[in-house]
Design a protein around this motif. Structure first.
Motif, PDB file in Angstrom:
ATOM      1  N   LYS A 224       0.829  -1.202   0.000  1.00 56.59           N
ATOM      2  CA  LYS A 224       0.000   0.000   0.000  1.00 56.59           C
ATOM      3  C   LYS A 224       0.865   1.254   0.000  1.00 56.59           C
ATOM      4  CE  LYS A 224      -3.077   2.391   3.144  1.00 56.59           C
ATOM      5  NZ  LYS A 224      -3.772   2.266   4.434  1.00 56.59           N
TER       6      LYS A 224
ATOM      7  N   GLU B  32       1.002   4.217  -2.907  1.00 54.32           N
ATOM      8  CA  GLU B  32       0.751   5.627  -2.609  1.00 54.32           C
ATOM      9  C   GLU B  32       1.945   6.481  -3.021  1.00 54.32           C
ATOM     10  OE1 GLU B  32      -0.282   5.681   1.505  1.00 54.32           O
ATOM     11  OE2 GLU B  32      -2.393   5.419   1.046  1.00 54.32           O
TER      12      GLU B  32
ATOM     13  N   LYS C 208      -3.776   6.498  -5.174  1.00 54.40           N
ATOM     14  CA  LYS C 208      -4.499   6.639  -3.911  1.00 54.40           C
ATOM     15  C   LYS C 208      -5.040   5.293  -3.453  1.00 54.40           C
ATOM     16  CE  LYS C 208      -4.424  11.240  -4.097  1.00 54.40           C
ATOM     17  NZ  LYS C 208      -3.664  11.437  -5.317  1.00 54.40           N
TER      18      LYS C 208
ATOM     19  N   LYS D 279      -7.320   3.403  -0.632  1.00 51.57           N
ATOM     20  CA  LYS D 279      -8.313   3.555   0.429  1.00 51.57           C
ATOM     21  C   LYS D 279      -8.426   2.220   1.154  1.00 51.57           C
ATOM     22  CE  LYS D 279     -11.185   6.967   1.477  1.00 51.57           C
ATOM     23  NZ  LYS D 279     -10.815   8.374   1.539  1.00 51.57           N
TER      24      LYS D 279
ATOM     25  N   LYS E 202      -7.831  -0.895  -0.753  1.00 50.40           N
ATOM     26  CA  LYS E 202      -8.313  -0.856  -2.130  1.00 50.40           C
ATOM     27  C   LYS E 202      -7.804   0.383  -2.840  1.00 50.40           C
ATOM     28  CE  LYS E 202     -12.307  -3.739  -1.852  1.00 50.40           C
ATOM     29  NZ  LYS E 202     -13.434  -3.510  -0.972  1.00 50.40           N
TER      30      LYS E 202
ATOM     31  N   ALA F 245      -8.249   3.685  -4.707  1.00 54.13           N
ATOM     32  CA  ALA F 245      -9.325   4.676  -4.765  1.00 54.13           C
ATOM     33  C   ALA F 245      -9.704   4.971  -6.216  1.00 54.13           C
ATOM     34  CB  ALA F 245      -8.896   5.940  -4.040  1.00 54.13           C
ATOM     35  N   ASP F 246      -8.782   5.557  -6.979  1.00 53.56           N
ATOM     36  CA  ASP F 246      -9.082   5.843  -8.396  1.00 53.56           C
ATOM     37  C   ASP F 246      -8.488   4.751  -9.275  1.00 53.56           C
ATOM     38  OD1 ASP F 246      -7.011   7.000  -7.040  1.00 53.56           O
ATOM     39  OD2 ASP F 246      -6.660   8.569  -8.490  1.00 53.56           O
TER      40      ASP F 246
END
Length: 102
Positions: free
Chosen positions: A75, A79, A84, A86, A89, A91-92
């Motif tokens: 993760k 990032e 991104k 979340k 998961k 995000a976009d």
DNA sequence: AGTCGAGCGCGCA
DNA sequence: TGCGCGCTCGACT
């Protein structure tokens, strides 16, 4: 060139800042062995050239982990690349998703 | 909408 | 030699 070699090679082609799915790889290889794709990444001999953190599930989840790497690190790496994340998961995800050229 | 099961290719026991 | 896995999809509830 075995199945896993192809998987690793494709994984290495993922551009920085993009992600792909096991499904895309499997389809590219003309196979339905989606599980084998993840398995190949797990058993890869050259983890350094394989950005497996850029390979996620088709629903945007990070999936499991990557060899010795834990989901947290995965993760973090995502990032860091501008993706991104979340929870566990993407995000976009739909925007960052990368599809292999057919 | 959520759950269950099957199917693929390779690695490990 | 046989089973399971870092998944995905279709079918049934």
């Amino acid at each position: 060139m075995g199945f896993n070699e192809e998987v690793l090679r494709l994984a290495g082609k993922i551009p920085k800042g993009k992600v792909t799915t096991y499904k895309e790889i499997a389809k590219k290889l003309k196979t339905k062995a989606y599980r084998a794709v993840g398995n190949a990444l797990n058993a890869n001999k050259q983890p350094v050239i394989i950005p497996c953190h850029r390979v996620v599930k088709s629903d945007g989840s990070l999936g499991g982990y990557c060899g010795v790497m834990n989901s947290k690190k995965k993760k973090f790496l995502l990032e860091k690349e501008g993706i991104k994340v979340k929870g566990n998961k993407i995000a976009d995800f739909s925007k960052k998703r990368f599809r292999f050229k057919k």
